[in-house]
Enzyme design. Sequence first.
Site, PDB file in Angstrom:
ATOM      1  N   ASP A 117     -13.593 -11.701  -9.111  1.00  0.00           N
ATOM      2  CA  ASP A 117     -12.592 -12.751  -9.314  1.00  0.00           C
ATOM      3  C   ASP A 117     -12.867 -13.508 -10.615  1.00  0.00           C
ATOM      4  OD1 ASP A 117     -14.932 -13.950  -8.433  1.00  0.00           O
ATOM      5  OD2 ASP A 117     -14.081 -14.780  -6.606  1.00  0.00           O
ATOM      6  N   GLU A 144      -9.027 -16.934   0.060  1.00  0.00           N
ATOM      7  CA  GLU A 144      -9.220 -18.134   0.867  1.00  0.00           C
ATOM      8  C   GLU A 144      -8.642 -17.928   2.274  1.00  0.00           C
ATOM      9  OE1 GLU A 144     -11.106 -20.428  -0.118  1.00  0.00           O
ATOM     10  OE2 GLU A 144     -10.533 -21.399  -1.981  1.00  0.00           O
ATOM     11  N   ASN A 202     -16.160 -21.617   3.851  1.00  0.00           N
ATOM     12  CA  ASN A 202     -14.946 -21.500   4.674  1.00  0.00           C
ATOM     13  C   ASN A 202     -14.597 -20.043   4.974  1.00  0.00           C
ATOM     14  OD1 ASN A 202     -14.057 -20.604   2.224  1.00  0.00           O
ATOM     15  ND2 ASN A 202     -12.418 -22.099   1.968  1.00  0.00           N
ATOM     16  N   HIS A 251     -14.393 -17.542   2.773  1.00  0.00           N
ATOM     17  CA  HIS A 251     -13.687 -16.769   1.744  1.00  0.00           C
ATOM     18  C   HIS A 251     -14.586 -15.678   1.167  1.00  0.00           C
ATOM     19  CE1 HIS A 251     -14.931 -19.809  -1.633  1.00  0.00           C
ATOM     20  NE2 HIS A 251     -15.593 -18.694  -1.851  1.00  0.00           N
TER      21      HIS A 251
HETATM   22  C1  GLP Z   1     -17.465 -18.457  -5.084  1.00  0.00           C
HETATM   23  C2  GLP Z   1     -17.007 -17.038  -5.482  1.00  0.00           C
HETATM   24  C3  GLP Z   1     -17.404 -16.059  -4.446  1.00  0.00           C
HETATM   25  C4  GLP Z   1     -18.780 -16.438  -3.920  1.00  0.00           C
HETATM   26  C5  GLP Z   1     -18.652 -17.681  -3.097  1.00  0.00           C
HETATM   27  C6  GLP Z   1     -19.972 -18.258  -2.636  1.00  0.00           C
HETATM   28  O1  GLP Z   1     -16.551 -19.413  -5.312  1.00  0.00           O
HETATM   29  N1  GLP Z   1     -15.614 -16.908  -5.756  1.00  0.00           N
HETATM   30  O2  GLP Z   1     -17.389 -14.754  -4.971  1.00  0.00           O
HETATM   31  O3  GLP Z   1     -19.283 -15.423  -3.108  1.00  0.00           O
HETATM   32  O4  GLP Z   1     -17.839 -18.620  -3.738  1.00  0.00           O
HETATM   33  O5  GLP Z   1     -20.630 -18.913  -3.666  1.00  0.00           O
HETATM   34  P1  GLP Z   1     -22.136 -19.410  -3.565  1.00  0.00           P
HETATM   35  O6  GLP Z   1     -22.976 -18.211  -3.617  1.00  0.00           O
HETATM   36  O7  GLP Z   1     -22.315 -20.311  -4.765  1.00  0.00           O
HETATM   37  O8  GLP Z   1     -22.257 -20.142  -2.292  1.00  0.00           O
END
Ligand code: GLP
Length: 243
Positions: free
Chosen positions: A67, A142, A135, A137
């Site tokens: 993404d 989302e 959440n 995602h």
């Molecule tokens: C982000 C990314 C995801 C990631 C998730 C968890 O916003 N878009 O690909 O896996 O949220 O992030 P973190 O590892 O900082 O908790």
Amino acid sequence: MRIIMSDSAKEAVSTVATMVFELIGSHPNSVIGLATGKTMEPVYEIWSQLALDNKIPHDKCFFFMLDEYLGLPPGHQGSFRSYIEKRVLAPLKLHANQFAFHPVHAGIDQAASHYEQSLKEAGGVDLQLLGIGTNGHVGFNEPGSSKNSRTRMVELTNETINTNQIDFPNGDMPSKALSMGIETILEAKKLVMLATGQSKADAIKYLLNHHDDPKCPATFLKNHPNFILVLDPEAASKINLKI
Ligand code: GLP
């Protein structure tokens, strides 16, 4: 789904880094899907170190991003492209032409279809790395995302904006992104999700107790025949696995 319970976050991270490193060692032409986020930072450190220590060439593999934010100027330090350039491209001494970054500075519809086309032309992803949002995602799919979603523009939830705005000290956190869809992710040959830390415990509990639930898009991934979930003790602290 296969669950790997680790004794520590360090061990969980090392397990995931080793999977990527070993795949590239045995199949140098592998196509790897990269995730961003704090969880992945130590994975990229260990993987880079393993590659350098063992002198495993990475010049034949190719990388896709999961993404990317929309609306940031090129080179913005909060972009996922900057994140990957700093943590993967530079330490592994790779070339920019080994990466498919979302063409976010083109028109959105074209960017999404162009990305899907690039995935097809590359023969799909061999191993997709994934984190999970608090959440539920995955990528930026989302809650409310459909199982049939493909790469598209998405609106970020307030929860995600609040969590990720730490990466935007100037207060310019975008509210939109381009994300591979759930169906796109499910087409990868292997999915490896890493969750570490107490903040992920509720999402992991929900993931394990629900199926095909749009409230937690990660639940759709449980339909994949080769989905590996790697957990540290904190992320696993609210689940009860009978072994
Ligand atoms: C982000 C990314 C995801 C990631 C998730 C968890 O916003 N878009 O690909 O896996 O949220 O992030 P973190 O590892 O900082 O908790």
